[in-house]
Motif scaffolding. Structure first.
Motif, PDB file in Angstrom:
ATOM      1  N   CYS A  92     -27.794  -5.173 -32.782  1.00 41.10           N
ATOM      2  CA  CYS A  92     -28.572  -5.034 -34.014  1.00 41.10           C
ATOM      3  C   CYS A  92     -29.860  -4.264 -33.733  1.00 41.10           C
ATOM      4  N   GLN A  93     -30.237  -3.406 -34.660  1.00 34.67           N
ATOM      5  CA  GLN A  93     -31.543  -2.759 -34.600  1.00 34.67           C
ATOM      6  C   GLN A  93     -32.573  -3.755 -35.121  1.00 34.67           C
ATOM      7  N   LEU A  94     -33.807  -3.630 -34.666  1.00 30.31           N
ATOM      8  CA  LEU A  94     -34.882  -4.511 -35.103  1.00 30.31           C
ATOM      9  C   LEU A  94     -35.885  -3.710 -35.924  1.00 30.31           C
ATOM     10  N   LEU A  95     -36.259  -4.255 -37.072  1.00 34.85           N
ATOM     11  CA  LEU A  95     -37.243  -3.640 -37.951  1.00 34.85           C
ATOM     12  C   LEU A  95     -38.346  -4.660 -38.183  1.00 34.85           C
ATOM     13  N   LEU A  96     -39.534  -4.367 -37.647  1.00 37.46           N
ATOM     14  CA  LEU A  96     -40.643  -5.309 -37.750  1.00 37.46           C
ATOM     15  C   LEU A  96     -41.402  -5.139 -39.058  1.00 37.46           C
ATOM     16  N   LYS A  97     -41.691  -6.279 -39.692  1.00 36.24           N
ATOM     17  CA  LYS A  97     -42.486  -6.307 -40.919  1.00 36.24           C
ATOM     18  C   LYS A  97     -43.962  -6.295 -40.553  1.00 36.24           C
ATOM     19  N   PRO A  98     -44.806  -5.759 -41.360  1.00 38.55           N
ATOM     20  CA  PRO A  98     -44.492  -4.990 -42.558  1.00 38.55           C
ATOM     21  C   PRO A  98     -44.026  -3.589 -42.174  1.00 38.55           C
ATOM     22  N   TYR A  99     -43.243  -2.992 -43.045  1.00 35.23           N
ATOM     23  CA  TYR A  99     -42.740  -1.646 -42.792  1.00 35.23           C
ATOM     24  C   TYR A  99     -42.723  -0.856 -44.094  1.00 35.23           C
ATOM     25  N   THR A 100     -42.698   0.453 -43.936  1.00 33.17           N
ATOM     26  CA  THR A 100     -42.619   1.341 -45.099  1.00 33.17           C
ATOM     27  C   THR A 100     -41.152   1.652 -45.370  1.00 33.17           C
ATOM     28  N   SER A 101     -40.882   2.168 -46.546  1.00 29.72           N
ATOM     29  CA  SER A 101     -39.509   2.570 -46.853  1.00 29.72           C
ATOM     30  C   SER A 101     -39.063   3.697 -45.923  1.00 29.72           C
ATOM     31  N   GLU A 102     -39.995   4.539 -45.519  1.00 27.71           N
ATOM     32  CA  GLU A 102     -39.651   5.621 -44.592  1.00 27.71           C
ATOM     33  C   GLU A 102     -39.223   5.055 -43.238  1.00 27.71           C
ATOM     34  N   ARG A 103     -39.944   4.052 -42.767  1.00 28.71           N
ATOM     35  CA  ARG A 103     -39.589   3.424 -41.490  1.00 28.71           C
ATOM     36  C   ARG A 103     -38.232   2.729 -41.607  1.00 28.71           C
ATOM     37  N   MET A 104     -37.997   2.076 -42.731  1.00 31.96           N
ATOM     38  CA  MET A 104     -36.702   1.426 -42.917  1.00 31.96           C
ATOM     39  C   MET A 104     -35.579   2.464 -42.856  1.00 31.96           C
ATOM     40  N   ARG A 105     -35.778   3.576 -43.524  1.00 29.66           N
ATOM     41  CA  ARG A 105     -34.738   4.610 -43.522  1.00 29.66           C
ATOM     42  C   ARG A 105     -34.466   5.111 -42.106  1.00 29.66           C
ATOM     43  N   GLU A 106     -35.521   5.310 -41.311  1.00 28.50           N
ATOM     44  CA  GLU A 106     -35.362   5.745 -39.914  1.00 28.50           C
ATOM     45  C   GLU A 106     -34.513   4.745 -39.129  1.00 28.50           C
ATOM     46  N   VAL A 107     -34.833   3.469 -39.266  1.00 28.32           N
ATOM     47  CA  VAL A 107     -34.111   2.431 -38.516  1.00 28.32           C
ATOM     48  C   VAL A 107     -32.668   2.334 -39.000  1.00 28.32           C
ATOM     49  N   LEU A 108     -32.444   2.450 -40.296  1.00 33.20           N
ATOM     50  CA  LEU A 108     -31.070   2.434 -40.811  1.00 33.20           C
ATOM     51  C   LEU A 108     -30.257   3.590 -40.245  1.00 33.20           C
ATOM     52  N   GLU A 109     -30.855   4.764 -40.220  1.00 33.20           N
ATOM     53  CA  GLU A 109     -30.158   5.926 -39.668  1.00 33.20           C
ATOM     54  C   GLU A 109     -29.858   5.744 -38.177  1.00 33.20           C
ATOM     55  N   GLN A 110     -30.812   5.183 -37.430  1.00 35.02           N
ATOM     56  CA  GLN A 110     -30.575   4.897 -36.001  1.00 35.02           C
ATOM     57  C   GLN A 110     -29.431   3.907 -35.829  1.00 35.02           C
ATOM     58  N   ALA A 111     -29.420   2.862 -36.642  1.00 37.41           N
ATOM     59  CA  ALA A 111     -28.374   1.847 -36.539  1.00 37.41           C
ATOM     60  C   ALA A 111     -27.010   2.439 -36.856  1.00 37.41           C
ATOM     61  N   LEU A 112     -26.932   3.260 -37.890  1.00 34.32           N
ATOM     62  CA  LEU A 112     -25.657   3.888 -38.252  1.00 34.32           C
ATOM     63  C   LEU A 112     -25.185   4.847 -37.169  1.00 34.32           C
ATOM     64  N   GLN A 113     -26.111   5.610 -36.592  1.00 37.50           N
ATOM     65  CA  GLN A 113     -25.744   6.514 -35.500  1.00 37.50           C
ATOM     66  C   GLN A 113     -25.248   5.743 -34.288  1.00 37.50           C
ATOM     67  N   SER A 114     -25.934   4.663 -33.946  1.00 46.39           N
ATOM     68  CA  SER A 114     -25.535   3.848 -32.790  1.00 46.39           C
ATOM     69  C   SER A 114     -24.159   3.246 -32.983  1.00 46.39           C
TER      70      SER A 114
END
Length: 114
Positions: A89-111
């Motif tokens: 699982c990728q980890l996304l630390l709060k608080p985060y921006t929608s841009e940061r969420m999108r980056e982490v989602l893309e990393q997770a999908l690529q992985s």
């Protein structure tokens, strides 16, 4: 971010979002889909006593295949990061921006190769 807000954000990006306020609700909704999800976004601390990592494992088992997952949390304990990584699982630390969420989602999908 609340489930409704997260769903709206994901849908604004063109995603089909399925939300659940509990593991059983998420399992029921996923059972009605004709395919496994591409990704799950789960809070680390869930109200039903499970961790988000346990919930991801249960959802993967329920659909019968692996998929990308992001655990979001405000918990900065290194053990949380280790557990997330150990379970793919990728980890996304709060608080985060929608841009940061999108980056982490893309990393997770690529992985995950999605």
């Amino acid at each position: 971010m609340q489930a409704a807000g997260l769903q709206m954000l994901l849908e604004s990006w063109g995603a089909q979002a399925v939300t659940g306020l509990s593991l059983s609700e998420a399992e029921e909704k996923l059972a009605r889909l004709d395919r496994a999800p591409d990704i799950a976004i789960v809070d680390f601390r869930l109200g039903d006593g499970l961790s988000g990592i346990e919930a991801v494992g249960a959802l993967r088992k329920a659909v019968g295949q692996d998929f990308a997952a992001v655990i979001h949390t405000g918990d900065t304990d290194p053990e949380v990061a280790r557990l997330a990584a150990d379970h793919g699982c990728q980890l996304l630390l709060k608080p985060y921006t929608s841009e940061r969420m999108r980056e982490v989602l893309e990393q997770a999908l690529q992985s995950a190769g999605a």
